[in-house]
Write an enzyme that holds these catalytic residues in place. Sequence first.
Site, PDB file in Angstrom:
ATOM      1  CE1 TYR B  46      67.674  26.256  22.389  1.00 18.36           C
ATOM      2  CE2 TYR B  46      67.670  27.533  20.380  1.00 18.36           C
ATOM      3  CZ  TYR B  46      67.021  27.079  21.488  1.00 18.36           C
ATOM      4  OH  TYR B  46      65.712  27.427  21.703  1.00 18.36           O
ATOM      5  N   PRO B 206      56.498  24.479  16.018  1.00 15.66           N
ATOM      6  CG  PRO B 206      57.198  25.573  14.085  1.00 15.66           C
ATOM      7  CD  PRO B 206      57.620  25.285  15.493  1.00 15.66           C
ATOM      8  CG  LEU B 207      56.780  21.955  11.482  1.00 11.98           C
ATOM      9  CD1 LEU B 207      57.995  21.697  10.604  1.00 11.98           C
ATOM     10  CD2 LEU B 207      55.510  21.973  10.642  1.00 11.98           C
ATOM     11  N   GLY B 210      58.051  17.709  14.019  1.00 15.61           N
ATOM     12  CA  GLY B 210      57.938  17.140  12.666  1.00 15.61           C
ATOM     13  C   GLY B 210      56.666  16.327  12.475  1.00 15.61           C
TER      14      GLY B 210
HETATM   15  N1  LIG Z   1      62.413  28.678  23.771  1.00 17.60           N
HETATM   16  C1  LIG Z   1      62.464  27.400  23.943  1.00 17.60           C
HETATM   17  O1  LIG Z   1      62.452  26.913  25.072  1.00 17.60           O
HETATM   18  C2  LIG Z   1      62.518  26.481  22.778  1.00 17.60           C
HETATM   19  C3  LIG Z   1      62.323  25.105  22.945  1.00 17.60           C
HETATM   20  C4  LIG Z   1      62.354  24.308  21.822  1.00 17.60           C
HETATM   21  C5  LIG Z   1      62.571  24.868  20.589  1.00 17.60           C
HETATM   22  N2  LIG Z   1      62.776  26.208  20.445  1.00 17.60           N
HETATM   23  C6  LIG Z   1      63.048  26.857  19.158  1.00 17.60           C
HETATM   24  O2  LIG Z   1      62.161  26.387  18.226  1.00 17.60           O
HETATM   25  C7  LIG Z   1      62.881  25.897  17.124  1.00 17.60           C
HETATM   26  C8  LIG Z   1      62.084  24.864  16.486  1.00 17.60           C
HETATM   27  O3  LIG Z   1      62.129  23.685  17.235  1.00 17.60           O
HETATM   28  P1  LIG Z   1      62.065  22.397  16.469  1.00 17.60           P
HETATM   29  O4  LIG Z   1      63.032  22.499  15.367  1.00 17.60           O
HETATM   30  O5  LIG Z   1      62.222  21.282  17.402  1.00 17.60           O
HETATM   31  O6  LIG Z   1      60.578  22.513  15.958  1.00 17.60           O
HETATM   32  P2  LIG Z   1      59.589  21.725  15.102  1.00 17.60           P
HETATM   33  O7  LIG Z   1      59.077  22.727  14.175  1.00 17.60           O
HETATM   34  O8  LIG Z   1      58.606  21.120  15.975  1.00 17.60           O
HETATM   35  O9  LIG Z   1      60.355  20.580  14.344  1.00 17.60           O
HETATM   36  C9  LIG Z   1      61.228  20.870  13.325  1.00 17.60           C
HETATM   37  C10 LIG Z   1      61.630  19.590  12.635  1.00 17.60           C
HETATM   38  O10 LIG Z   1      60.681  19.282  11.679  1.00 17.60           O
HETATM   39  C11 LIG Z   1      61.312  18.835  10.505  1.00 17.60           C
HETATM   40  N3  LIG Z   1      61.061  19.789   9.434  1.00 17.60           N
HETATM   41  C12 LIG Z   1      61.217  21.118   9.454  1.00 17.60           C
HETATM   42  N4  LIG Z   1      60.894  21.652   8.275  1.00 17.60           N
HETATM   43  C13 LIG Z   1      60.524  20.633   7.493  1.00 17.60           C
HETATM   44  C14 LIG Z   1      60.092  20.563   6.177  1.00 17.60           C
HETATM   45  N5  LIG Z   1      59.958  21.672   5.434  1.00 17.60           N
HETATM   46  N6  LIG Z   1      59.784  19.373   5.653  1.00 17.60           N
HETATM   47  C15 LIG Z   1      59.900  18.269   6.399  1.00 17.60           C
HETATM   48  N7  LIG Z   1      60.325  18.267   7.673  1.00 17.60           N
HETATM   49  C16 LIG Z   1      60.619  19.446   8.211  1.00 17.60           C
HETATM   50  C17 LIG Z   1      62.780  18.794  10.785  1.00 17.60           C
HETATM   51  O11 LIG Z   1      63.129  17.536  11.329  1.00 17.60           O
HETATM   52  P3  LIG Z   1      63.906  16.396  10.550  1.00 17.60           P
HETATM   53  O12 LIG Z   1      65.122  16.203  11.372  1.00 17.60           O
HETATM   54  O13 LIG Z   1      62.951  15.262  10.642  1.00 17.60           O
HETATM   55  O14 LIG Z   1      64.149  16.837   9.169  1.00 17.60           O
HETATM   56  C18 LIG Z   1      62.914  19.774  11.871  1.00 17.60           C
HETATM   57  O15 LIG Z   1      64.047  19.551  12.684  1.00 17.60           O
HETATM   58  C19 LIG Z   1      64.236  25.472  17.699  1.00 17.60           C
HETATM   59  O16 LIG Z   1      65.259  25.432  16.745  1.00 17.60           O
HETATM   60  C20 LIG Z   1      64.437  26.566  18.671  1.00 17.60           C
HETATM   61  O17 LIG Z   1      64.947  27.691  17.986  1.00 17.60           O
HETATM   62  C21 LIG Z   1      62.744  27.010  21.536  1.00 17.60           C
END
Ligand SMILES: NC(=O)c1ccc[n+]([C@@H]2O[C@H](COP(=O)([O-])OP(=O)(O)OC[C@H]3O[C@@H](n4cnc5c(N)ncnc54)[C@H](OP(=O)(O)O)[C@@H]3O)[C@@H](O)[C@H]2O)c1
Lengths: 337, 316
Positions: B46, B206-207, B210
């Site tokens: 990351y 989870p989102l 977003g």
């Molecule tokens: N194991 C794996 O292969 C793998 C792969 C992918 C991800 N992951 C893990 O999963 C985590 C989550 O991934 P993700 O961050 O892409 O997931 P996500 O939950 O799909 O998207 C998160 C995005 O949603 C927005 N957000 C989050 N909280 C918010 C809120 N309270 N209000 C408004 N917007 C909000 C933010 O984007 P904005 O920039 O728009 O604010 C944030 O970056 C990663 O950090 C990583 O640790 C793991």
Amino acid sequence: MKKIIRALGAVAVLGFGLVACSAPDADVEGSGSGASGSASSSEDESSGGKDSGGKNSGRTGGCGASTMRAGESWSVPIESGGKHRMYQVTTPAEYQADDQTPVVLAFHGMYEHSETMKRLSGFSDKPAIAVYPQGLDGGQGTAWQGAGYSPKTDDVEFTEDILDRVESDLCVDKDRVFAAGFSNGGGFVNLLACRMSDRISAFASVAGAYYEGTRDGCEKASPEPFMEFHGTEDGVMTYRGGDGKGGKYLSVEDFVDEWVVRNGCARDAEVDHPVDGVEHRLYERKCRSDTEVQQYRIDGGGHTWPGAPVHVGQGRDTPDLHATDLIWDFFTDHPAT
Amino acid sequence: MVSTVGLGCNNFGRAGTPTETQEGTDSVVSAAVDAGITLFDVADVYGKEPGTSERMFGQALRGLGKAADDVVVVSKFGMDMKGTNGADHGARGSRRYINRALDASLERLGRDHIDLYFYHTPDGVTPPEETLAALDDVVRAGKVRYIGTSNHAGWQIADADHLASETGATRYVAAENHYNLLDRRAELEVLPAAQRFGIGVLPYFPLANGLLTGKYRHGTAPDGSRLSHSKPGLLESTDWDQIERFVAFAAERDLSPLDVAFSWLASRPQVASVIAGATSPEQVRTNAAATSWVPGDDDLAALDEIFPAPEKIALF
Ligand SMILES: NC(=O)c1ccc[n+]([C@@H]2O[C@H](COP(=O)([O-])OP(=O)(O)OC[C@H]3O[C@@H](n4cnc5c(N)ncnc54)[C@H](OP(=O)(O)O)[C@@H]3O)[C@@H](O)[C@H]2O)c1
């Protein structure tokens, strides 16, 4: 043709542990064999102890290999009898890939784990490659062959396979391969003494479980150095023998006597008391083939490993008697002849 | 024990986000701890460059002082580190590679152990028994407390569990996989496998980038949000009617879409902790509080209408 090339590629990955199919020669570290699987090159086979004939001598395939370094501890997966098995192996602090090093195989008790045996026995602190095989769980808890509760598996074959592997991965002194075990593992060591004395030169059992199945093949066994420890208050495998979880088992005196007879030793032992409440019997007169039999009878002792840093088993510990030290000295006095 | 919501640390050090800087990262991490989040999900790969997120997270943890003791640190190995760990020949599940990757991660994190160490994605070449044995060693050596799989198929999870119980090696206790209302494919094989073997599931995304926050509507994105600059294609392919129905579903229940997205995941059997990325302390606080709703059977049925479960591919 393509298929064969792919299959060989897979062997390279298995054997070397990290090399990609396309670049089997790129393994700059040049290890003889990695940690995994059932692959063995033709070189491994010619150097494995089983086929080398004679008693024992000669460098093993692992001499010069850099599979493990000094003072390391690995879990190693291995296929044996069509099953996935594992053992732990540690190299001594002074291990050098060019020096032939003794091996101690140490077998855990029923329900136990190779890790338990590692901690209980501490053979890893000796100048030996310590190998802790992992017993299978056939539904009644992890155990070795030879008791009524044992899983259906050939653990003698497993031990052969482990030795082949250790000899091809590491630089083994094939004249100094020893086996020790606790409880069910001690019983299994008896089976090894009767069936694998071509590769193992001395044997020790602590609080052993001498069920019928651990004497299978002993009618034809050759004289072998054997050491036994047992507490008179062992509540799991009683000193007087009886009927246990795994069936009928021999009394300690009868068991020791079998070895005295098998080795052709005179029945009168030299007796001393290394610590209070422990009777040490040494049978060495008239024994054949430079063998001997030693027994430590621990009055009031329980089902434990004397001198162990951790308590495993039942009943009273014997902190002043160090089974591992005594076994190691006994082993080093009995290389293959 | 871990918190129901975990903080995804993928965006630490990522350009264009407030967490690009160490200060931004520190404030998100400390807001997370204050909000009761104990699980932090990093990976060696990351960040802007491989290792950046681990380094920045390690730094943020040190800034927390004593509070850092209660944190559960998740990290991962197995993605392409672009040579950082030496030549790997693609066999990143091998013993030698794992040992190198782990030592490098520990150094960047500035810790002597990782609480939960994930095999990020199967490498397709290393026999699974070798990977398990190598992980077994690092657990015994005290460098890792628990191990898990990420992006593994259901059969791979099952295979590994069988191997571990047959050989006596340390078991995988967690599976981190892509799972959210918009993408429920994990329900086909991964969740049932996890249930059968008693493995905790950590859903990521989870989102859905977003999309399930409700802040994206009919192809419009607020300024500074991630999708507008990083994945504009996703906005084009989104079914906006579906999102509208989802937003309405939440409004009818006095909830935010985000509450629904998180709470629904948290209510799924086997889900241990929902991993969400956040780029500001406000987002963290919101997310940490977003699993308090407990959906009833009617709610679940209504959500199934909006986001149908994946079609079964056989009769199981
Ligand atoms: N194991 C794996 O292969 C793998 C792969 C992918 C991800 N992951 C893990 O999963 C985590 C989550 O991934 P993700 O961050 O892409 O997931 P996500 O939950 O799909 O998207 C998160 C995005 O949603 C927005 N957000 C989050 N909280 C918010 C809120 N309270 N209000 C408004 N917007 C909000 C933010 O984007 P904005 O920039 O728009 O604010 C944030 O970056 C990663 O950090 C990583 O640790 C793991």
